[in-house]
Design an enzyme around this catalytic site. Structure first.
Site, PDB file in Angstrom:
ATOM      1  N   ARG A  77      35.843 -12.691 -44.538  1.00 15.57           N
ATOM      2  CA  ARG A  77      35.972 -13.529 -43.348  1.00 15.57           C
ATOM      3  C   ARG A  77      37.438 -13.876 -43.145  1.00 15.57           C
ATOM      4  NH1 ARG A  77      31.959 -18.595 -42.714  1.00 15.57           N
ATOM      5  NH2 ARG A  77      30.609 -16.823 -42.361  1.00 15.57           N
ATOM      6  N   LYS A  87      32.409 -13.175 -52.172  1.00 14.98           N
ATOM      7  CA  LYS A  87      32.835 -13.447 -50.795  1.00 14.98           C
ATOM      8  C   LYS A  87      34.349 -13.542 -50.780  1.00 14.98           C
ATOM      9  CE  LYS A  87      31.624 -14.315 -46.540  1.00 14.98           C
ATOM     10  NZ  LYS A  87      30.599 -13.582 -45.791  1.00 14.98           N
ATOM     11  N   ALA A 125      19.263 -15.974 -38.189  1.00 15.53           N
ATOM     12  CA  ALA A 125      20.595 -16.607 -38.216  1.00 15.53           C
ATOM     13  C   ALA A 125      20.980 -17.034 -39.633  1.00 15.53           C
ATOM     14  CB  ALA A 125      20.620 -17.801 -37.278  1.00 15.53           C
TER      15      ALA A 125
HETATM   16  P1  NAD Z   1      24.855 -11.340 -31.886  1.00 17.28           P
HETATM   17  O1  NAD Z   1      26.223 -11.898 -31.764  1.00 17.28           O
HETATM   18  O2  NAD Z   1      24.604  -9.930 -31.444  1.00 17.28           O
HETATM   19  O3  NAD Z   1      23.815 -12.259 -31.068  1.00 17.28           O
HETATM   20  C1  NAD Z   1      23.858 -13.655 -31.023  1.00 17.28           C
HETATM   21  C2  NAD Z   1      23.265 -14.087 -29.691  1.00 17.28           C
HETATM   22  O4  NAD Z   1      23.164 -15.492 -29.679  1.00 17.28           O
HETATM   23  C3  NAD Z   1      24.126 -13.698 -28.489  1.00 17.28           C
HETATM   24  O5  NAD Z   1      23.335 -13.053 -27.518  1.00 17.28           O
HETATM   25  C4  NAD Z   1      24.659 -15.047 -27.992  1.00 17.28           C
HETATM   26  O6  NAD Z   1      24.882 -15.047 -26.586  1.00 17.28           O
HETATM   27  C5  NAD Z   1      23.531 -15.966 -28.386  1.00 17.28           C
HETATM   28  N1  NAD Z   1      23.908 -17.375 -28.467  1.00 17.28           N
HETATM   29  C6  NAD Z   1      25.089 -17.916 -28.856  1.00 17.28           C
HETATM   30  N2  NAD Z   1      25.038 -19.254 -28.759  1.00 17.28           N
HETATM   31  C7  NAD Z   1      23.787 -19.577 -28.348  1.00 17.28           C
HETATM   32  C8  NAD Z   1      23.105 -20.807 -28.079  1.00 17.28           C
HETATM   33  N3  NAD Z   1      23.705 -21.985 -28.198  1.00 17.28           N
HETATM   34  N4  NAD Z   1      21.828 -20.747 -27.660  1.00 17.28           N
HETATM   35  C9  NAD Z   1      21.205 -19.557 -27.510  1.00 17.28           C
HETATM   36  N5  NAD Z   1      21.797 -18.357 -27.737  1.00 17.28           N
HETATM   37  C10 NAD Z   1      23.073 -18.377 -28.146  1.00 17.28           C
HETATM   38  O7  NAD Z   1      24.438 -11.538 -33.405  1.00 17.28           O
HETATM   39  P2  NAD Z   1      23.296 -10.770 -34.216  1.00 17.28           P
HETATM   40  O8  NAD Z   1      23.879  -9.609 -34.924  1.00 17.28           O
HETATM   41  O9  NAD Z   1      22.109 -10.599 -33.339  1.00 17.28           O
HETATM   42  O10 NAD Z   1      22.973 -11.858 -35.360  1.00 17.28           O
HETATM   43  C11 NAD Z   1      22.268 -13.036 -35.038  1.00 17.28           C
HETATM   44  C12 NAD Z   1      22.305 -13.995 -36.234  1.00 17.28           C
HETATM   45  O11 NAD Z   1      21.726 -13.361 -37.364  1.00 17.28           O
HETATM   46  C13 NAD Z   1      23.708 -14.420 -36.683  1.00 17.28           C
HETATM   47  O12 NAD Z   1      23.640 -15.729 -37.198  1.00 17.28           O
HETATM   48  C14 NAD Z   1      24.020 -13.447 -37.806  1.00 17.28           C
HETATM   49  O13 NAD Z   1      24.961 -13.989 -38.699  1.00 17.28           O
HETATM   50  C15 NAD Z   1      22.657 -13.307 -38.443  1.00 17.28           C
HETATM   51  N6  NAD Z   1      22.468 -12.055 -39.177  1.00 17.28           N
HETATM   52  C16 NAD Z   1      22.598 -10.876 -38.539  1.00 17.28           C
HETATM   53  C17 NAD Z   1      22.402  -9.686 -39.226  1.00 17.28           C
HETATM   54  C18 NAD Z   1      22.518  -8.356 -38.532  1.00 17.28           C
HETATM   55  O14 NAD Z   1      22.012  -7.386 -39.078  1.00 17.28           O
HETATM   56  N7  NAD Z   1      23.154  -8.273 -37.369  1.00 17.28           N
HETATM   57  C19 NAD Z   1      22.071  -9.718 -40.596  1.00 17.28           C
HETATM   58  C20 NAD Z   1      21.916 -10.961 -41.232  1.00 17.28           C
HETATM   59  C21 NAD Z   1      22.121 -12.123 -40.504  1.00 17.28           C
END
Ligand code: NAD
Length: 353
Positions: free
Chosen positions: A44, A80, A256
């Site tokens: 990060r 990390k 999330a």
């Molecule tokens: P992403 O950035 O593609 O999607 C996040 C979405 O949340 C976006 O569409 C954004 O507009 C929306 N958003 C932001 N603020 C908001 C709010 N206040 N209310 C409603 N919607 C809101 O991220 P992602 O890859 O889909 O990941 C989603 C979550 O899952 C993150 O917390 C990420 O850390 C976690 N995560 C993702 C993965 C992965 O494989 N991508 C793996 C483990 C954990």
């Protein structure tokens, strides 16, 4: 902060303070536990208010990775890294210098992309070290496998909390329609679930309405809905003293990271309300499973089989929580610590023999 006291209490093995003048770099690599395998954890880059905040983040997140890998039954440990910098000042020289520090650990620490780093940045780091993941695009990215893991988590929670094997006709509220949230909505729609969705991006909510017949609600309303499952797939810290009193869903199961504002306080608040919380690092382990499989040579069938374990692991955690009268968050930690300690014990026996 009393450094060694903190580290002893949290159980870290090693912390590397990385410093260079030219290029200017300040980074911390925290290796929490390598009992199960090399420490895996993304890097990060963040303009921390001070060095203590950076260190605390690295210590907390690396320990979380140990639990995540242990619960996912992945032969990896927890680590990390944080680079203390403003994203505007990020340079290729800085990233390459950081890559040399990662390389100096000879594979004890394997890293990838987190906040303020792009896949291109990870490629830059990989010019100096092979100990990075997420550079290969063989797996098509982690979101599809993560969303499948969340679906399995929802199935386990529904079976345990609602005594139902079938998801058809249930109501699920999805917060965030990004990479994971949208994929999850597709799976849920295919299972005949009624969807309620929110996102701050109206293009995404319109799409969910068209594709999945979802009902769109505001970002505030999503907490208050009378649904069976609330699936947070956007932000961290959303389960807190302000939002929990509004929740009506008996199950929280979403992707999330760091959903609990305060781990102890808010996991107990949820348990007291009778809400079954799927610990985020257990239900969203698909991402880690994906990068781990990229590292060992991607085999889609094998990776998806490992994701299946999320279902059984969550059922085991729910049962520990029930029988030991602890929150599901504490139960997940106990399961992870048991797995690590049993490997530690057998390692000690081997040395003694
Ligand atoms: P992403 O950035 O593609 O999607 C996040 C979405 O949340 C976006 O569409 C954004 O507009 C929306 N958003 C932001 N603020 C908001 C709010 N206040 N209310 C409603 N919607 C809101 O991220 P992602 O890859 O889909 O990941 C989603 C979550 O899952 C993150 O917390 C990420 O850390 C976690 N995560 C993702 C993965 C992965 O494989 N991508 C793996 C483990 C954990």
């Amino acid at each position: 902060m009393l450094l060694f006291e903190t580290v002893r209490e949290m159980g870290h093995e090693q912390i590397l303070f990385c410093h260079g003048k030219n290029p200017d770099i300040r980074a911390i690599i925290a290796i929490h536990d390598t009992t199960l395998g090399p420490a895996m954890g993304a890097t990060r880059l963040y303009p921390y208010v001070n060095e203590e905040a950076a260190l605390k983040d690295a210590l907390r997140l690396s320990r979380g990775m140990t639990y995540k890998a242990a619960c996912a039954n992945i032969p990896a440990g927890g680590g990390k890294a944080v680079i203390i910098a403003n994203p505007e000042n990020k340079t290729d020289e800085m990233l390459r210098a950081y890559g040399r520090f990662v390389n100096s650990l000879n594979g004890r620490f394997i890293t990838g992309q987190d906040v303020n780093l792009t896949p291109d940045d990870v490629r830059t780091i990989s010019q100096e070290t092979n100990h990075v993941v997420g550079v290969s695009e063989k797996s098509g990215g982690p979101a599809p496998i993560t969303s499948l893991g969340v679906l399995l988590g929802i199935k386990a929670a529904v079976e345990f909390r609602l005594q139902r094997k079938n998801l058809e006709g249930l109501k699920v509220a999805v917060q965030g329609l990004g990479n994971v949230g949208k994929n999850l909505c597709r799976h849920l729609h295919e299972h005949g679930i009624q969807l309620f969705v929110t996102d701050i991006d109206p293009v995404k909510t319109e799409e969910a309405k068209e594709l999945f017949g979802a009902t769109v609600v505001t970002p505030e309303e999503i907490y208050t809905l009378d649904v069976d499952v609330f699936a947070p797939c956007a932000l961290g810290g959303i389960l807190n003293s302000h939002t929990i009193p509004f929740l009506q869903a008996p199950i929280i199961a979403g992707a999330a990271n760091n959903q609990l504002g305060n781990e102890q306080l808010h996991s107990q608040m949820l348990a007291k309300k009778g809400i079954l919380y799927c610990p985020d690092y257990v239900i969203n382990a698909g991402g880690l499973i994906n990068v781990y499989n990229e590292m060992i040579g991607y085999d889609e069938e094998k990776a998806f089989k490992q994701v299946d374990n999320i279902y059984d692991t969550l059922l085991a955690i729910f049962n520990i929580a029930k029988h030991q009268e602890v929150s599901t968050n504490d139960a997940a930690k106990r399961l992870a610590e048991d797995r690590i300690n049993s490997v530690k014990r057998s390692n000690t026996k081997e040395i003694a023999a």
